[in-house]
Design an enzyme around this catalytic site. Sequence first.
Site, mmCIF file in Angstrom:
data_model
loop_
_atom_site.group_PDB
_atom_site.id
_atom_site.type_symbol
_atom_site.label_atom_id
_atom_site.label_comp_id
_atom_site.label_asym_id
_atom_site.label_seq_id
_atom_site.Cartn_x
_atom_site.Cartn_y
_atom_site.Cartn_z
ATOM 1 N N CYS A 6 32.734 42.848 44.474
ATOM 2 C CA CYS A 6 32.408 43.082 45.876
ATOM 3 C C CYS A 6 31.824 41.828 46.543
ATOM 4 O O CYS A 6 31.284 40.956 45.858
ATOM 5 C CB CYS A 6 31.403 44.225 45.954
ATOM 6 S SG CYS A 6 31.492 45.065 47.537
ATOM 7 N N ASP A 130 24.111 53.008 42.736
ATOM 8 C CA ASP A 130 23.523 51.673 42.870
ATOM 9 C C ASP A 130 22.012 51.812 42.692
ATOM 10 O O ASP A 130 21.460 52.920 42.724
ATOM 11 C CB ASP A 130 23.872 51.131 44.269
ATOM 12 C CG ASP A 130 23.507 49.657 44.453
ATOM 13 O OD1 ASP A 130 23.148 48.989 43.478
ATOM 14 O OD2 ASP A 130 23.580 49.186 45.610
HETATM 15 O O1 LIG Z 1 26.563 43.060 48.981
HETATM 16 C C1 LIG Z 1 25.991 43.322 50.045
HETATM 17 O O2 LIG Z 1 25.543 42.420 50.766
HETATM 18 C C2 LIG Z 1 25.842 44.743 50.479
HETATM 19 C C3 LIG Z 1 25.303 44.987 51.720
HETATM 20 C C4 LIG Z 1 25.129 46.282 52.171
HETATM 21 C C5 LIG Z 1 25.523 47.351 51.372
HETATM 22 C C6 LIG Z 1 26.082 47.126 50.121
HETATM 23 C C7 LIG Z 1 26.247 45.839 49.656
HETATM 24 N N1 LIG Z 1 26.766 45.585 48.394
HETATM 25 C C8 LIG Z 1 26.935 46.565 47.360
HETATM 26 O O3 LIG Z 1 25.793 46.591 46.540
HETATM 27 C C9 LIG Z 1 26.143 47.022 45.232
HETATM 28 C C10 LIG Z 1 25.418 46.287 44.148
HETATM 29 O O4 LIG Z 1 25.419 44.918 44.280
HETATM 30 P P1 LIG Z 1 24.795 43.953 43.121
HETATM 31 O O5 LIG Z 1 25.843 43.864 42.039
HETATM 32 O O6 LIG Z 1 23.527 44.549 42.640
HETATM 33 O O7 LIG Z 1 24.595 42.653 43.792
HETATM 34 C C11 LIG Z 1 27.661 46.916 45.157
HETATM 35 O O8 LIG Z 1 28.162 48.244 45.165
HETATM 36 C C12 LIG Z 1 28.093 46.249 46.433
HETATM 37 O O9 LIG Z 1 29.257 46.838 46.905
#
Ligand SMILES: O=C(O)c1ccccc1N[C@@H]1O[C@H](COP(=O)(O)O)[C@@H](O)[C@H]1O
Length: 211
Positions: A6, A130
């Site tokens: 992502c 998450d």
């Molecule tokens: O990545 C972003 O900036 C974000 C912003 C707003 C909502 C979701 C976002 N990302 C999502 O967050 C999770 C976990 O990320 P990480 O691997 O802990 O960095 C993932 O599902 C992204 O899609």
Amino acid sequence: MRVKICGITQPEQGRAIANLGATALGFICVRQSPRHVTPAQIRTIVAQLPSRVDRIGVFVNASGEEIGQIVASTGLTGVQLHGDESPEFCRQLRQSLPGIEIIKAFRIRTSQSLSEIDAYCDRVDTLLLDAYHPQLSGGTGETLDWKTLAQFRPPHPWLLAGGLNPDNVLDALKLLNPSGIDLSSGVERSAGDKDLTRVERLFQKLNALSL
Ligand SMILES: O=C(O)c1ccccc1N[C@@H]1O[C@H](COP(=O)(O)O)[C@@H](O)[C@H]1O
């Protein structure tokens, strides 16, 4: 297993990550995020992807109208709702976007947080778990307490997210049996700039697991 990477912002990184084995790429449609991309940027990136790769737009409390417009203008195949969207909002969105995968994300704070998921189960296609962060909606690199999920057996496919990286992903998969995983900051040099060496190391680990 699905592997979603992502926060893609650059066409060449999207192409490379798809070629390394990602089954889905995520695009952050949240203006406050340092990984935000415009519909025009999404169009440019998805035009260069193989058709087998799912293209997921990530939204936080956006209106159905905004989501519908972005889906229609970019070729997204799915939307990830990462805010406080209600079960009824999800139901209506699913009705208005036939054929588009609806993923509802939940930020898990305690085992109690899991109880809110039931109300969404027949209104979305996929669940995503998450970590909770008091100020930020996602992409925080925070890991959730995997032990909380030991008994989690939803009737729908689910993706594990939250602080996954090439060093901890196999530990997570030893404990849990998600339908897929979702990584963002754990495979980055800085927000929105993916580290292809880390992505490669992730797929080496995952490929060794499936031997
Ligand atoms: O990545 C972003 O900036 C974000 C912003 C707003 C909502 C979701 C976002 N990302 C999502 O967050 C999770 C976990 O990320 P990480 O691997 O802990 O960095 C993932 O599902 C992204 O899609």
